[in-house]
Design a protein around this motif. Structure first.
Motif, PDB file in Angstrom:
ATOM      1  N   GLU A 476       0.804  -1.215   0.000  1.00  0.00           N
ATOM      2  CA  GLU A 476       0.000   0.000   0.000  1.00  0.00           C
ATOM      3  C   GLU A 476       0.843   1.275   0.000  1.00  0.00           C
ATOM      4  O   GLU A 476       0.482   2.274  -0.637  1.00  0.00           O
ATOM      5  N   THR A 479       1.723   2.964  -3.433  1.00  0.00           N
ATOM      6  CA  THR A 479       0.678   3.361  -4.387  1.00  0.00           C
ATOM      7  C   THR A 479       1.037   4.656  -5.101  1.00  0.00           C
ATOM      8  O   THR A 479       0.872   4.783  -6.317  1.00  0.00           O
ATOM      9  N   TRP A 482       3.668   4.133  -7.849  1.00  0.00           N
ATOM     10  CA  TRP A 482       3.099   3.545  -9.071  1.00  0.00           C
ATOM     11  C   TRP A 482       2.444   4.624  -9.932  1.00  0.00           C
ATOM     12  O   TRP A 482       2.551   4.601 -11.159  1.00  0.00           O
ATOM     13  N   SER A 483       1.773   5.566  -9.290  1.00  0.00           N
ATOM     14  CA  SER A 483       1.119   6.636 -10.052  1.00  0.00           C
ATOM     15  C   SER A 483       2.138   7.510 -10.772  1.00  0.00           C
ATOM     16  O   SER A 483       1.878   7.994 -11.879  1.00  0.00           O
ATOM     17  N   SER A 585      -2.186  -2.026  -4.055  1.00  0.00           N
ATOM     18  CA  SER A 585      -1.804  -0.929  -4.957  1.00  0.00           C
ATOM     19  C   SER A 585      -2.298  -1.161  -6.374  1.00  0.00           C
ATOM     20  O   SER A 585      -2.642  -0.215  -7.084  1.00  0.00           O
ATOM     21  N   ARG A 588      -5.862   0.001  -6.612  1.00  0.00           N
ATOM     22  CA  ARG A 588      -5.987   1.458  -6.441  1.00  0.00           C
ATOM     23  C   ARG A 588      -5.543   2.196  -7.699  1.00  0.00           C
ATOM     24  O   ARG A 588      -6.139   3.193  -8.081  1.00  0.00           O
ATOM     25  N   CYS A 589      -4.497   1.697  -8.333  1.00  0.00           N
ATOM     26  CA  CYS A 589      -4.041   2.328  -9.577  1.00  0.00           C
ATOM     27  C   CYS A 589      -5.015   2.037 -10.717  1.00  0.00           C
ATOM     28  O   CYS A 589      -5.267   2.891 -11.562  1.00  0.00           O
TER      29      CYS A 589
END
Length: 1058
Positions: A476, A479, A482-483, A585, A588-589
């Motif tokens: 988590e 995250t 990754w964005s 993650s 969420r992405c």
């Protein structure tokens, strides 16, 4: 699993472990690391960045290099861009050929050597007894191809017969012979009709397996010999001469492997026999092309025109000939790849194995995002990993590494160290450059090719480490990272693709004894298993994953009926790959990723807020002979708890489609998927294909509280119940009391019948929800009856229009048209909808049309059209009524006050609206305003659920025709009761009561007037347009201004209640 203690006091141990592996690691890296010479030339344009790499690589290495550097191999330019792009390259002094990646096709690199288990015939020594006879009937052969795998015995220098074919008329009809020459080459010669080709070298006598093919055709006696995929010899003239030449190879002969026949099927000589091993013999009655021969060499069977296929059941094996099962390692087929000829601006194809320069392509934003990540990096992760490994596992920059073909040992060591560093949390939050470096390493490991001699048991450990590293980078806290690199990696599903490749590496571990391998590591799981389809009873095969929540699990399965379908296609076994990614993650992405238009379907009852991934991501892939096959699957996923107050969640079954928006890495789509069952905490789906699946939760703002929803449902149920009873009473009254037959009464009855049936089904529809079949039937009938109700409302409007505007059509023809419109049109609409959208017809949570697909428009579309038509009809009726009232007022009461005239005209406007609203269905227009306020929802529910009661009051209780019919029944009963009176009442007719539209009271006939035997109404006449009276108006509609008598009545809907 081996764990490495990374505390500071264990550094010496780590160093020693690293040294113990250093020789193998450095040897592999020295062989595979090719970073030197890879310095690319960067070319920038306003939208793209190109990196030209001058070092020549084969196509697959070039494609891998670009992928490992988060780019794409240059795509084939569009025709309009081709010239300008070539000039751009020339301006940077780039010439010659460069690799291209075709837009509409994908090259799948076949494994260099593919396992193929076959029965092998072993001819140990040259004898006159060992032979194998082919049990097949041979027709006449104008053309022939024979191919096999051969292992030559190098101890013998004599001529050997690989096979011989003899017919009664000629013994040496078709033969293949060979021997080893002084230079160590095996030479082959072909014999047809006794004519002998020269002995020509075909392959080295090295004791290895070699593949050969021989072809011959009748025309010109053309022949050829292929070895290991290459044509070694070819000529013509190998045929009979004479007036009847050339001739085909005769049929009905005997085919012998390993011996020369001196008589039909016998008389063998040891000196001419074959010594060695032979397998995989196939014979076709045509000449195979070079492309087909290459496929046969790669162990693919060409089915077309196949005369004999290799099978131990089709062979008569002499007892001294051994038969053993051996795994051949077949080479992959040679593919040709597209190249761009810089300078000539043309395209061509060359062998994919030929080394050429290449160009990697980035989007402008992705390239600078990648550069920024490298410039802002502290290299903390790379330094720690490389220190522990005592070598460079992770380079300082993703741009500085070349193509690495890792071996199994090096990959295992690198992942072990990386997992240990990430596990200990020494780098709590990964920087963008760290995450990119880890992904680059994962790409290199996923491209691993298993070599001969590799210890396969190490593969499972590799899978364990790979899953652990993937889970750690998807935690988590990463995250946000990754964005930051989403454009570089083209979406987070890139890591799922990499894991899928690693699962494929585990397939060689499957045996008849071990048919399933499962790896579960925290929030990520994978499984690969072999399924036998030869069993009599096939059952669905499910991959079940225990979720972190106690007692809950996700699953995906191939249904039993789908397994049976695959078996009917002739498949004997399939390999199933499954993966599972718990919520983290990745989801969420993905929630911020693009959603295809067919995924997000707004619901008119709530305000659409957005779509999020609300479950784990689960996948299934089926393989047969290493080729992916299509199959339907069912899956069920648990919803992750959503802390979203005052919202409604609508589940959608979706899959990740990599082909949609490839620059972004794909997007969610629902094509081929549907909700099978939805519960508050989970959703079950059915999809007609295999890929990566999830449940998307569409979030809607709840504009009504639970109490308000309950109130609306209660009002609907009560209103529908009251309406149903009122409609039933009205229908019975129309049938029993003897209302005179007319067009309008027939239309009324059909409207009441359709509306009553629809409301009755609506009240019991909730009871049908548990039964899927019953719910489907209830939905179809609801669609039919409500569609029929609106169709008859349309007929009511058309009938009223015919009274206002003269329609040149007989009553009989009109009624036929009305019945076709009222019942035929709904049947047609429902039938077409069911035929085109059978699997998407019913909503997930209730027995009604699916509002998340276009099915709902099969109801809403026609209803809107009907309401529009009836609105025009009502406006026309109001206009005619007001105009008639105005003329009547001027003619009868010219001296009336202005206020009186305005009041009369307002009443003339309101009266037809109030009378006609229920039968024209215009109260449904309130549904367009429901989203504005809860008050409009109450108005809509009350008006439409009480539509039946309104019809009962207006068209039964206050209908003069119904009341007169009831009065006639009373008069008839009274007449029968007083038969002794001197003046009996004639019950055949009664005075016709009239109703004042102004007062709503009945106007009885004068008491002194005795009823005549038969009373008739005066004939209806049309008022002819004269002077300023305007358009011609039928007598049936008149002014409602007169207080004395209703000069004009609404004959389409006679009513006395207003």
């Amino acid at each position: 699993m081996v764990r490495r203690d990374l505390r500071p006091d264990s550094c010496l141990f780590s160093f020693l472990v690293g040294l113990s592996r250093s020789l193998l690691a450095f040897a592999a890296l020295a062989k595979n690391q090719t970073s030197q010479g890879f310095a690319p030339l960067t070319i920038e344009t306003p939208r793209h960045t190109y990196a030209y790499v001058g070092t020549a690589l084969d196509w697959w290495q070039a494609d891998r290099y670009c992928e490992q550097h988060f780019a794409q191999l240059l795509l084939e330019p569009q025709d309009s861009e081709q010239g300008s792009f070539s000039k751009l390259l020339q301006s940077h002094h780039i010439r010659g050929s460069v690799w291209l990646k075709e837009r509409d096709s994908v090259l799948h690199k076949t494994k260099r050597r593919r396992g193929h288990t076959v029965p092998v015939l072993v001819f140990r020594d040259k004898t006159d007894t060992k032979y194998v006879k082919v049990l097949s009937d041979f027709p006449a052969l104008p053309a022939v191809t024979a191919c096999a795998h051969l292992q030559w015995d190098t101890r013998s220098q004599d001529i050997a017969t690989i096979f011989s074919y003899a017919v009664p008329a000629f013994i040496n009809e078709f033969q293949l012979r060979g021997f080893v020459d002084e230079e160590g080459f095996v030479r082959f010669a072909l014999i047809v009709h006794g004519h002998h080709s020269p002995y020509l070298p075909v392959f080295r006598a090295d004791g290895q397996w070699h593949h050969f093919c021989v072809t011959w055709q009748q025309e010109n006696g053309t022949w050829a010999i292929y070895a290991d995929g290459k044509r070694r010899a070819a000529a013509s003239g190998l045929c009979s001469v004479g007036p009847s030449a050339p001739q085909a190879i005769s049929g009905q002969g005997t085919f012998i492997i390993g011996q020369d026949q001196d008589s039909l099927g016998g008389t063998f000589r040891a000196k001419e026999s074959f010594s060695g091993n032979i397998t995989d013999l196939h014979i076709w009655h045509r000449v195979l092309s070079a492309e087909h021969i290459e496929k046969v060499r790669s162990c693919w069977v060409v089915e077309q025109d196949l005369l004999f296929g290799w099978s131990s059941n089709a062979l008569q094996v002499e007892s001294t000939v051994q038969t053993v099962a051996t795994q051949l390692l077949c080479p992959g087929p040679v593919e040709e790849c597209r190249v761009l000829e810089v300078g000539s601006s043309g395209f061509s194809y060359v062998s994919c194995l030929q080394p050429l320069p290449f160009i990697c392509h980035y989007s402008k934003d992705a390239y600078w995002q990648l550069k920024r990540a490298q410039l802002e990096s502290s290299h903390a992760l790379a330094s720690r990993v490389n220190t522990l490994a005592v070598r460079t596992v992770i380079p300082d920059s993703v741009f500085s590494s070349g193509v690495q073909d890792m071996n199994l040992s090096v990959a295992l060591d690198a992942l072990d160290i990386l997992a240990a560093v990430l596990r200990e949390g020494e780098v709590p939050v990964l920087e963008p450059s760290d995450l990119l470096a880890v992904l680059q390493l994962l790409k290199q490991v996923s491209d691993l090719e298993i070599q001969e001699g590799d210890e396969l048991e190490m593969l499972e450990q590799l899978g364990q480490y790979y899953m652990e590293v993937t889970e750690l980078i998807l935690e988590e806290q990463n995250t946000g990272t990754w964005s930051l690199i989403s454009q570089v990696i083209r979406g987070p599903m890139a890591v799922v693709e990499l894991c899928d490749r690693v699962v494929s590496l585990l397939v060689p571990l499957l045996t008849r004894e071990r048919t399933k391998i499962t790896i579960q590591h925290g929030n990520i799981g994978m499984e690969v298993r072999e399924l036998e389809l030869s069993e009599q009873q096939l059952s669905g095969e499910a991959y079940v994953v225990q979720t972190p929540e106690k007692g809950r699990h996700d699953l995906i399965e191939v249904p039993a009926e789908e397994m049976q379908r695959l078996k009917s296609r002739g498949l004997h076994r399939v390999t199933v790959k499954n993966m599972w990614f718990g919520y983290g993650s990745l989801q969420r992405c993905l929630s911020s990723s693009a959603v295809s238009p067919d995924t997000a379907a707004p619901d008119g009852a709530q305000k659409y807020l957005g779509t999020s991934v609300g479950t784990a991501v689960i996948s299934a892939t089926l393989l047969s002979d290493q080729q992916e096959i299509s199959a339907a699957v069912r899956y069920r996923l648990q919803h992750r708890a959503q802390d979203l107050p005052n919202t409604l969640l609508g589940p959608v079954c979706a899959f990740w489609n990599f082909s949609l928006s490839p620059d972004a890495g794909g997007m969610w789509s629902t094509a081929g998927c549907s909700v099978a069952k939805s519960l508050p905490d989970s959703t079950a789906c059915f999809c007609n294909h295999t890929t990566n699946f999830a449940i998307l939760l569409q979030v809607y703002e709840m504009e009504r509280t639970t109490k308000e929803e309950l109130t609306l449902q209660t009002l609907t149920f009560i209103g529908c119940g009251v309406s149903f009873c009122a409609l039933t009473v009205t229908f019975v009254l129309f049938l029993v009391v003897g209302v005179p037959k007319s067009e309008r009464m027939t239309v009324h009855k059909n409207l009441i019948l359709a509306l009553a049936a629809g409301e009755a089904l609506l009240m019991v529809s909730e009871l049908a929800k548990p039964n899927q079949v019953l719910c489907f039937m209830v939905t179809a009938f609801l669609h039919l009856f409500f569609m029929a109700a609106f169709s008859w409302m349309l007929v009511e409007g058309l009938l009223l229009w015919s009274k206002v505007v003269a329609v040149n059509m007989s009553e009989g023809r009109r009624m036929k048209f009305y019945y076709v419109t009222g019942w035929g049109l709904p049947v047609l609409i429902v039938g077409v909808t069911l035929a085109t959208s059978f699997n998407k017809y019913v909503a997930a949570n209730h027995c009604w049309l699916n509002v998340q697909t276009n099915v709902i428009w099969a109801f809403v579309g026609p209803v809107l059209l009907i309401l529009a038509v009836n609105s025009l009809v009502l406006l026309r009726v109001v206009a005619v009524t007001v105009a008639s009232a105005r003329r009547r007022s001027k003619m009868l009461t010219p001296s009336s006050s202005l206020e009186s005239q305005i009041g009369a005209q307002l009443w003339a406007t309101a009266k037809p609206v109030l009378v006609l609203l229920p039968v024209l269905g215009l109260t449904w227009l309130c549904g367009l305003l429901v989203h504005l306020s809860i008050a409009w929802a109450y108005v809509f529910i009350v008006l439409n659920s009480l539509q039946g009661l309104y019809i009962f009051l207006v068209y039964a209780v206050y209908n003069s025709e119904v009341r007169n019919a009831i009065q006639r029944m009373k008069d008839k009963k009274k007449a029968l009761s007083f038969t002794n009176c001197s003046h009996p009442i004639n019950y055949l007719s009664s005075p016709r009561n009239t109703t004042s539209w102004d007062t709503g009271r009945l106007s009885p006939a004068p008491e002194t007037a005795l009823p005549s035997p038969v009373q008739r109404e005066p004939p209806v006449k049309n008022i002819t347009s004269r002077g300023n009276f305007g358009a011609r108006i039928p007598m049936g509609i008149s002014s409602i201004m007169s207080p004395e008598r209703p000069a004009v009545e609404l004959t389409a809907f006679k009513c006395s209640g207003f």
